[in-house]
Write an enzyme that holds these catalytic residues in place. Sequence first.
Site, PDB file in Angstrom:
ATOM      1  N   HIS A  32     -37.530  -6.262  22.002  1.00 21.15           N
ATOM      2  CA  HIS A  32     -36.633  -7.007  21.124  1.00 21.15           C
ATOM      3  C   HIS A  32     -37.441  -7.871  20.137  1.00 21.15           C
ATOM      4  CE1 HIS A  32     -37.653 -10.029  24.134  1.00 21.15           C
ATOM      5  NE2 HIS A  32     -37.215 -10.964  23.312  1.00 21.15           N
ATOM      6  N   HIS A  33     -36.781  -8.338  19.111  1.00 21.35           N
ATOM      7  CA  HIS A  33     -37.385  -9.113  18.015  1.00 21.35           C
ATOM      8  C   HIS A  33     -38.423  -8.302  17.235  1.00 21.35           C
ATOM      9  CE1 HIS A  33     -35.133 -12.430  19.348  1.00 21.35           C
ATOM     10  NE2 HIS A  33     -36.040 -13.131  19.987  1.00 21.35           N
TER      11      HIS A  33
ATOM     12  N   GLU B 186     -28.167 -24.906 -12.613  1.00 20.98           N
ATOM     13  CA  GLU B 186     -27.792 -23.550 -13.012  1.00 20.98           C
ATOM     14  C   GLU B 186     -26.755 -23.596 -14.131  1.00 20.98           C
ATOM     15  OE1 GLU B 186     -29.734 -21.585 -11.849  1.00 20.98           O
ATOM     16  OE2 GLU B 186     -30.279 -22.172  -9.831  1.00 20.98           O
TER      17      GLU B 186
END
Length: 618
Positions: free
Chosen positions: A113-114, A466
Amino acid sequence: MKITIGDFIIKRLEEIGINHIIGVPGDYTLQFLEQIRKNGSIEFVGASNELNAAYAADGYARVNGISALSLTYGVGDLGGILGVAGSYAEHVPVIVISGAPPLYAIEHNFRVHHSLGDGNFTNMRHTYEEFTIDSSMITPDNAEEEIDRLIRLAMVHKRPVNIQVPSNISYLEIEVEDGPLKIKEPVSDSERLKSLTDQIIALYKKSIKPHVLIDLDIDRLEIKDKILELIENAQIPFAAMSTGKAILDENHPLYIGIYKGNESEEGVQEAIEHSDFLLTVSPRFIEWNSGTYSQNLPLESLVRLDLNHTFVRDQCYEAVYIKDIINVLLEKIEKNPDKKNLNDRKVEEFKVEKSKKLNQESFWKQVHPFLQEGDLIYGETGSSLKALGAMLMPKDATFISSQIWGAIGYLLPALFGSLLARPNRRQLLFIGDGSFQVTAQSLSRILYNNLNPIIFIINNDGYTIERYIMGMKADYSVLPRWKYSKLPDVLVEKNKMKTYNVHTQGELAKALEAAQDISNGILIEVHLHPEDAPEPLKVFGPEVAKFNFGPRGPKNEKPEFNPDDDNISNREDGKYAKEKDKSNEKEKKDKKFEKKYKQNKKGTGKKGNKKTEKKRKK
């Protein structure tokens, strides 16, 4: 002597002045975290996610000199790499300790996993090689050599490094030399050093208009005190790039202002670009700190110092180290007895009008006198950075921002890290609502650890920076509405942080008075109009649009509000939403009448049809 690999890492971190390891627990790191807990010499401090942890480690290193970050393999590594890359860009040394799967699983390509489930365990290390000075996997065979080598690299080059520690080896013993880590300062080649300094001094002695231009590396390379000593001895005027703001005292008699090419403060461009001796320390010009590449340093009189090489005009001297060069210059350049005073900057006096609504101009003028000598001041990317960048900083204040990496959300967790490192120093954060929402979890960690910041959240309903680049009234720059001043009670029960919600100058005055004497932090939510901005941001936005987009495409809408109107408000009061919808009202009416006209045309009666026709024409 014999010592476990985990205890050896802890010992080395303690020796270089690290008192906290910041990170997120993961199963591949837990054995090492248990060693930290039992050892007791260094404290592990948790963050709410890996990005926050990486930013906190950066903030810790900026005031402490170096920091340590603990991440688990794969998901943790990649979750934190945005922050580590920022540390690399901004020249901040962070020791990244990555917990990896057990050594036998790596050596025999287990699918775990990971990971990507393919048995490949080189990809994470190779990824970190792009954003660190170096990355290495530790084994019992190489532990002492590699741990010491990587820590030395971080300390000398002022960049992050990655130490990958398999989960099952931290309790294994290794044989190491007794004694602390030795950091050897590199030594310059004696002939190159003499030849270089002779040429620098000859160029200086011929000069009539010498100047010094500083950037962030005079701080990172730990030479700011010696550069200041040289400036004062020779009475050389100095300017700063915006990325080097307030590293040297902006109240100093020899300080002339900020250099940004065509966007420099008055008189500074002329002084720097026409200097007949210009000493710089590794300036890095990007479009944001150069007036969109309008810098024009005088090559014929330029001395550009770096860590391990120097340019004089267009000639490069290798194997000469910056501290050695400065020491020689201090020894050989004569002191100038004629003291100069070129600095007449003063803080503008501000008179509070209690009932008047806040706007960007009045807010920053009212806050300016609140700043004190020795403050640590954080200016988040956006309106806060632009306003503070144009403001005179108090003596011995430290100004922190992310101007090269420019990641929004960086400063709240960075504040958390610096508060851990220097809890007794007054620290102030100015952050916009958009940036705050990126890393808001760090507020819970500040509260949980009983830290004492002064936080200003600029609530202007979205991404103002922005808006001034493109899309002034666009939905993509609008945020979900949070009640920021209510968050401390939601995040940590029974916290003692004071909170204020301010709309007027009078309300802000009360909050600033309360902030003078706090022990558990204060959060001040400041309501400003969405289309208002500091003057430097109003210039910055269109310049970015021109650089990014060129002449084609849509043009930005201009703000329509009146900054002197006492009744301006933001979307929380309902007005901004109405203002934003005004542009759509005519279109909605036209569609409504068009629909009715078509219905009447199908036979609903001549009278109705004529009535609708008249309205349609209008």
